[in-house]
Design a protein around this motif. Structure first.
Motif, short mmCIF file in Angstrom:
data_model
loop_
_atom_site.label_atom_id
_atom_site.label_comp_id
_atom_site.label_asym_id
_atom_site.label_seq_id
_atom_site.Cartn_x
_atom_site.Cartn_y
_atom_site.Cartn_z
N THR A 34 0.71 -1.25 0.17
CA THR A 34 -0.13 0.19 -0.05
C THR A 34 0.95 0.83 -0.14
O THR A 34 0.19 2.12 -0.57
N PHE A 35 2.13 0.89 0.67
CA PHE A 35 2.84 2.66 1.04
C PHE A 35 3.30 2.58 -0.29
O PHE A 35 3.67 3.92 -1.18
N CYS A 36 3.63 1.63 -1.05
CA CYS A 36 4.91 1.91 -2.16
C CYS A 36 3.35 2.19 -3.23
O CYS A 36 3.53 3.44 -4.73
N GLU A 37 2.77 1.50 -3.43
CA GLU A 37 1.29 2.26 -4.21
C GLU A 37 1.04 3.05 -4.01
O GLU A 37 1.14 4.74 -4.91
N ALA A 38 0.41 4.12 -2.49
CA ALA A 38 0.06 5.95 -2.92
C ALA A 38 1.41 5.99 -3.32
O ALA A 38 1.08 7.83 -3.63
N VAL A 48 4.31 12.74 1.64
CA VAL A 48 3.25 13.11 3.37
C VAL A 48 1.99 12.78 3.33
O VAL A 48 1.24 12.06 3.80
N ARG A 49 1.44 13.72 2.51
CA ARG A 49 0.08 13.87 2.50
C ARG A 49 -0.80 12.84 1.56
O ARG A 49 -1.60 12.15 2.35
N ALA A 50 0.52 12.01 0.61
CA ALA A 50 -0.37 10.33 0.45
C ALA A 50 -0.50 9.37 0.99
O ALA A 50 -1.75 8.67 1.18
N LEU A 51 0.61 9.28 1.55
CA LEU A 51 0.76 8.31 2.88
C LEU A 51 -0.86 8.04 3.12
O LEU A 51 -0.96 7.72 4.46
N HIS A 52 -0.22 9.49 4.59
CA HIS A 52 -2.15 9.98 5.14
C HIS A 52 -2.97 9.82 4.87
O HIS A 52 -3.70 8.70 5.40
N GLU A 53 -3.17 9.61 3.52
CA GLU A 53 -4.41 9.68 3.07
C GLU A 53 -5.17 8.24 2.94
O GLU A 53 -5.79 6.61 3.27
N ALA A 54 -4.06 7.28 2.00
CA ALA A 54 -3.39 5.80 1.70
C ALA A 54 -4.18 5.46 3.07
O ALA A 54 -4.77 4.61 3.17
N PHE A 55 -3.48 5.55 4.90
CA PHE A 55 -3.64 5.22 5.49
C PHE A 55 -5.13 5.40 6.43
O PHE A 55 -4.78 4.97 7.64
N ASP A 56 -5.48 6.22 6.14
CA ASP A 56 -6.87 6.62 6.14
C ASP A 56 -6.26 7.29 7.71
O ASP A 56 -7.15 7.03 8.71
N LEU A 57 -5.02 8.42 7.31
CA LEU A 57 -5.18 8.60 9.30
C LEU A 57 -5.44 9.68 9.68
O LEU A 57 -5.78 10.17 10.98
N GLY A 58 -6.69 10.59 8.96
CA GLY A 58 -7.13 12.67 9.15
C GLY A 58 -8.36 11.57 9.87
O GLY A 58 -8.77 10.81 9.78
#
Lengths: 421, 421
Positions: free
Chosen positions: A363-367, A398-408
């Motif tokens: 997921t990390f690399c795809e994001a 930073v923004r892409a990862l934060h969103e991909a892992f639904d941290l908001g």
């Protein structure tokens, strides 16, 4: 009655007005029935101003004297807070690091605490005083000279005192509301964490989160001191740093947050002979110059030449020195060229939950790929993935990862200006 | 090899540039083959600025904390001078008052030195270092708290260290060329004195000459430390303070100079019952408020009423408090009225030669009469005559006495701006 250790950063103390507000908070804590020990950083930019003055009289000031100079800053803020407490009708006594029993080794500029003997602090508490201790400073066990603890030193002082006094909590007051899932200046919906384990906080700090310094967290973990990171400007609870991730059931473990770091540079040593020991020579040369390296990659050897490229990252401030050190050894080691690159950034994902969720790296690399961010180096620990990318792409990453892992979270994070030491 | 103690005042250290010049002088002294110990005041207006800050957070700051705050100033200047010396290729170490073994009583704000145990200073000297000691500060023998020595404290630190180290001389660097026959700002042909005895210097300081503080001279006399008062801005020799007037042949004894003081006020207590003990009640009331009085006159009793007037002088800064204290006791003591007068000045003539020249008092009074100066109070010691006059006539009085006793030199005195602590 609980014993609370509080630490206030320089921006919370930059004027007489702010000092008075800090004093009010301290007196409130006392009135709530707690014993209180307070560690203060130097006021506002005092430390930078003193460093400038030192530069003006001596281009490379001796570290012993620099420590004597800089520690004056914390003595002043400390005494002023004690006076402001007095003005509110409470009783306070201030102590220097040496008087408070903060014993260090003799490494001026970045001394390590080797013991804390807070006899005078304890006695003053027993007599009913609020106790102020000058942060960032100690006294050398061997030479009895005044030492400083280096960056984040006041936080470390607070945690070390909390450990020695067996305090119930060490409150670190700063200019943010706590530890966030990412830097709110980059990710507007970054969420404040209510709690985080020592291990996760260590990885966050090591990956560039500035809210707590690595050494302070290491110290807290070793002695089991619970830290409460919170804002000097509000009464809201902040983030509790405590507990081990081993104690968290696997199914509850989560992704904690995204950290980033703009302070690194990248060095590539090209065409190093690929024999045993050649790479070691590269790292030995850098280590002998007391430069810490962070991430390392050695490419697969070019079969035709029997040579390989070695890439590593290091603090940008040490970059030019590392290049000079390596250039000197070029003949001896037998490599072709040193390439220096300052335009890199590091982004990291941290979380105990990684252990139990095998898809995280994918997921990390795809994001990052979806955001158009090219990965230059990747390294992982049990609970962290870090990559190096172009510095211009760091915020996007930073923004892409934060969103991909639904941290908001649901609300906007509040951002204050300035930062403490 | 001689051991020289040097003390530099705040105006000599007010900028990086001036600190470098002071460092050059120190290194020159070392290169001339001397062991050197240096005591520095705080840079420029640091102490006043810190006091202001204290006022802002607490109207009446606790003295213990004020001492912790103010002593930071001397630590900073000290460390900066050590760095500037380092930049010139010499080796220096700075010590706080506590580290240098300056042991005091516990009277914060005006502590007295009760012992000096300069073991670390001696060791650093033996190792070849130039030693810097923070002036104006010590550590309380009983409480181990940081103390300050009050006004002129850095001079006292220097003299006390010189005594404890058995130094050959204690050089006090200031913004004037030495001790003058009168204040050159009032008397343009005032002459620099080459030498003066401890007794004469004590009388000069007590009479308002600001170049050396009374306590420092008392200390030097008690331990026989020769003081050399000289300018930070020139290489010219200044004034040596040494020796006893008993050792000077009567025929060589001279009139030393004229001192003046604008810092006093006059209180007259009117119609005090003239019974034994009534005057004592007046002075006891003032003494209990820890106010020092200077000159005292009691008029002859009015035979008809059995009452008398008591007049005394005191520091102007204590004036309003003294009046309040006396008003409270009016009924009890039974006097009629307190009259407070700030518009007074004191002029004094000092000199061992007075003992052997019986006409001095007559010449003194004639000179003032010729200048139209009315004498309000007169008091004398073995080697001093002081009078109180109107403050508007003080400069005229100084000039008249300086001329009547032929104290002038041939060249104009040089006057520098600013003053040290």
């Amino acid at each position: 009655m609980a014993l609370v250790v509080q630490k206030y950063g320089g921006s919370s103390l930059e004027s007489a007005e702010r000092i008075k507000r800090v004093a009010e908070r301290i007196v409130d804590t006392r009135k709530a029935g707690n014993d209180v020990v307070v560690v203060c950083s130097a006021m506002g930019d005092t430390t930078d101003e003193l460093s400038d003055l030192a530069q003006q009289v001596c281009p490379v000031p001796p570290q012993r004297e620099l420590d004597m100079l800089l520690t004056a800053g914390e003595r002043m803020s400390n005494a002023l807070v004690a006076m402001a407490i007095h003005a509110l009708g409470a009783q306070a006594r201030s102590f220097s690091g040496s008087q408070a029993g903060v014993i260090t080794d003799s490494t001026h500029g970045k001394a390590r605490i080797i013991d804390v003997t807070p006899g005078r602090v304890r006695q003053a508490l027993d007599e009913g005083y609020i106790v102020l201790v000058a942060g960032f400073q100690g006294v050398s066990q061997d030479t009895k000279d005044v030492t400083t603890l280096g960056r984040g030193g006041s936080d470390t002082t607070a945690v070390a005192l909390a450990a020695a006094l067996d305090a119930d909590v060490c409150e670190i007051y700063t200019d943010v509301d706590g530890v966030f899932t990412a830097d709110p200046r980059i990710v507007p919906d970054a969420k404040k964490l209510d709690a985080i384990t020592y291990e996760e906080m260590l990885e966050m700090a090591g990956a560039g989160a500035k809210v707590l310094m690595l050494r302070c967290v290491e110290y807290a973990r070793r002695y089991g001191v619970p830290i409460h990171v919170r804002s000097s400007y509000s009464k809201k609870p902040g983030t509790t740093v405590a507990g081990s991730m081993e104690a968290i059931p696997v199914e509850q473990a989560m992704i904690t947050g995204v950290a980033h770091d703009r302070s690194e540079a990248k060095i590539t040593v090209i065409n190093v002979p690929d024999h045993p020991g050649e790479a070691a020579q590269v790292f030995r040369a850098v280590a002998d110059a007391e430069i810490d390296i962070d991430m390392v990659v050695q490419n697969v050897s070019h079969l035709s030449t029997g040579r390989t490229d070695i890439t590593f990252t290091l603090p940008r401030s040490d970059g030019p020195r590392a290049v000079a050190v390596l250039e000197k050894q070029r003949q001896k080691i037998g490599f072709e060229q040193v390439v220096y690159d300052e335009h890199v950034g590091k982004v990291s994902l941290i979380g105990a939950g990684m252990r139990s969720h095998p898809g995280v790296t994918a997921t990390f690399c795809e994001a990052l790929a979806d955001a158009g961010v090219n990965i230059e180096i990747i390294s992982t620990s049990e609970i962290r993935i870090s990559v190096i990318c172009r510095d211009t792409q760091l915020d996007d990453a930073v923004r892409a990862l934060h969103e991909a892992f639904d941290l908001g979270g649901e609300e906007q994070a509040v951002v204050y200006a300035g930062t403490g030491r």
